[in-house]
Design an enzyme around this catalytic site. Structure first.
Site: not given
Length: 614
Positions: A181, A428
């Protein structure tokens, strides 16, 4: 996980982040009423207890799902105990390819992928249990696993068409290929909209051309598939052009994709973290995820969808360190008594147990809610990530303290877990930013509804006026009947929670009336609002889970009841204190904080003279 980047808080960055999270309510269309939501955490900002998604406890695995999970648990435990080597992975800063291959054969890299794409076909609750087991053994391996499936190729699952899924998912679900990602850049962390990588269309309109650099990318050194976000010039309705983020799936085989050497990190050393470079990468137009210019939305949906993985891993780590601590304090003798007999040890151990119970309750509340098809869970996911990552850090730190010198020695593995855990409060979504996200998103929702109420009263809405007057005279109601959904053993705790929600809503209204849109700058108050919201959600999860245990006749219910009562008392104290500070403020404290920090930054370091130099 780590691929979303090390989110550093910077004084000059939080303002634009906050400004985007809360827009001026006056920009809403006057004729349109603000949206309603079933989100429990969103509604508490209006002083409402919307209980549909949190009571009864939503965990509901069928017998087949439980059987499938049991078939996975034992082989996974055996693999993590007998094949994977945490200390070796940490020492060599790597994970052997053959170990990853075997892990893939267990189905660990395609847990949520449907079986028609060679995945395990698990749901989120089953996946949470798997992540929990990994978190109890090796967080570095958990990062590799999470960076691959929770966010690496999650965009393909969420946004890919059938052709894209058939092309990519079988290899990714089995671990024949790995994904990354790619969002974070040298100049953008939490402020994802500020990325500078660019994407343009080729002259024939059949390809995108990608250029840019990404940092802190987990699995980047060996991944073959990348979810990448870049700025694209998008033509607006008025004919002007504006840069907006677009998301694309990139293959290393496209050419122009390179990576730097592995980063040297404090923890999760076994996981691979590198810088990625994209140089005139030619990408087929069909590899776009979502619409052009909607990449930021795609990124946030991917992160929200996979965010329960961190809380699940954290509960596994806590369970491991608690077991290690119990083994130690029940055997270690000091001053003629076992450690377990000392009051201070009992207090620390009980706090570990309470934090773990609350964390585990949050994890399966969140995962099961997602399994039930609920769409609006972004605040609950953020609350869960903050609460569990901080709880796991605290538990492991105290476990080392109770082990004394033994806790500092490598063989206990506690020091490895502590180093590994530190990043989970950052990636995150840094916890500092997520607190603001929870507070500001909820405040925006409440503000729009408060504005609508004011409009209705101004336009002669006598019913609305009467309702508001009644609320202020009687103290109002949260609208949630906790006594109907909570086990009778927790009548007092339910009343405490109801009162906390009422107080929370009143505090939000007072802050909105006092600061209006200026609330986005009041981070001293917002942080405490975020903390109170997290505690309210955690307490709700705990009460719902314990009621679930009572209903199913759990043999441990009496023990759980004690845990719930202790957590409720402590959480209520924190909520009350945080709301009081947020509501009443502390002008002297805030001004001193501002002045001290400004003075040091202006000086470029500490301005005070050393006492020896005086």
């Amino acid at each position: 996980m780590f691929a979303s980047g090390v989110r550093q808080l910077k004084c000059n960055k939080l303002r634009p982040i906050s400004a985007r999270l809360v827009s001026n309510a006056s920009t809403a269309k006057k004729e349109r009423k603000p949206a309603e939501t079933s989100s429990f955490s969103m509604n508490i900002f209006r002083g409402k207890a919307q209980l549909d998604n949190v009571f009864p406890y939503p965990l509901n695995l069928s017998s087949d799902q439980r059987e499938t999970l049991n078939m996975i648990v034992d082989p996974t435990e055996k693999f993590l105990t007998e094949v994977n080597d945490l200390l070796k992975n940490d020492e060599t800063a790597s994970q052997p390819p053959e170990v990853l291959r075997q892990f893939g054969e267990l189905g660990a890299f395609g847990a949520l992928v449907p079986v028609e794409y060679e995945g395990a076909g698990l749901n989120n609750s089953q996946m949470a249990r798997l992540a929990e087991i990994v978190g109890a053994h090796d967080l570095g391996l958990g990062v590799t696993m999470g960076a691959h499936q929770s966010i690496g190729y999650k965009g393909i699952l969420l946004y890919g068409d059938e052709a894209m899924k058939k092309k990519y998912l079988p290899d990714l679900a089995t671990g024949r290929k790995f994904a990354s990602f790619c969002l974070t850049e040298p100049g953008s962390g939490s402020d994802a909209n500020s990325i500078s990588s660019t994407i343009t269309k080729s002259d024939d309109g059949k390809h995108y051309i990608l250029n840019g650099n990404k940092i802190f990318i987990s699995n980047g050194g060996f991944a073959e598939v990348f979810t990448v976000f870049a700025q694209q010039p998008i033509k607006q309705a008025d004919g002007s052009t504006k840069n907006k983020v677009t998301a694309v799936v990139v293959e290393r085989a496209f050419g122009g994709v390179t990576n730097g050497p592995p980063e040297k990190k404090m923890g999760i050393k076994g996981s691979n973290t590198v810088t990625m470079n994209f140089d005139n990468v030619k990408i087929p137009i069909e590899n776009r995820l979502g619409e052009e210019g909607e990449g930021f939305k795609v990124a946030m949906n991917i992160l929200n969808n996979g965010r329960f993985g961190i809380p699940a891993s954290m509960t596994g780590t806590m369970k491991y360190v608690i077991q290690k601590t119990v083994d130690h304090v029940t055997n270690r003798v000091q001053f003629g008594r076992k450690l377990e007999e000392y009051g201070n040890v009992k207090e620390k151990l009980s706090q570990m147990i309470v934090k773990h119970y609350a964390s585990e309750s949050i994890v399966y509340m969140l995962a099961a809610t997602m399994d039930a098809g609920v769409q609006d869970y972004q605040l609950e996911a953020a609350c869960g990530k903050v609460f569990t990552s901080e709880a796991a850090w605290w538990c492991t730190d105290e476990a080392i303290q109770l082990h004394g010198g033994y806790g500092f020695i490598r063989e206990t593995a506690l020091e490895v877990f502590l180093r590994d855990l530190r990043i989970f409060r950052i990636f995150e979504g840094a916890n500092d930013v997520l607190r603001l996200f929870v507070a500001l998103t909820g405040i925006q929702h409440a503000g729009l509804h408060l504005q609508q109420t004011a409009k209705e009263i101004k336009s002669g809405g006598i019913g609305t006026l009467f309702g508001e007057l009644t609320k202020r005279v009687t103290g109002g109601s949260t609208g949630g009947d906790f006594l109907k959904v909570v086990d009778s053993a927790f009548t007092s705790e339910a009343a405490t929670l109801d009162a906390a929600i009422k107080d929370f809503g009143a505090t939000i209204e007072k802050l909105l009336l006092k600061y209006k849109k200026g609330i986005i700058e009041r981070q001293f108050e917002l942080t405490r609002i975020g903390d109170a919201a997290i505690d309210i959600f955690a307490l709700t999860c705990v009460l719902s889970r314990a009621t679930f245990s009572a209903k199913h006749g759990a043999a441990s219910f009496e023990h759980e009841k004690d845990i719930v009562k202790l957590f409720a008392e402590q959480a209520a104290s924190r909520i009350t204190a945080n709301l009081k500070v947020a509501r009443e403020g502390s002008p002297t404290e805030v001004s001193l904080i501002e002045k001290i920090a400004t003075d040091v930054c202006k000086n470029g370091g500490l301005p005070q003279r050393h006492p020896i130099e005086l």
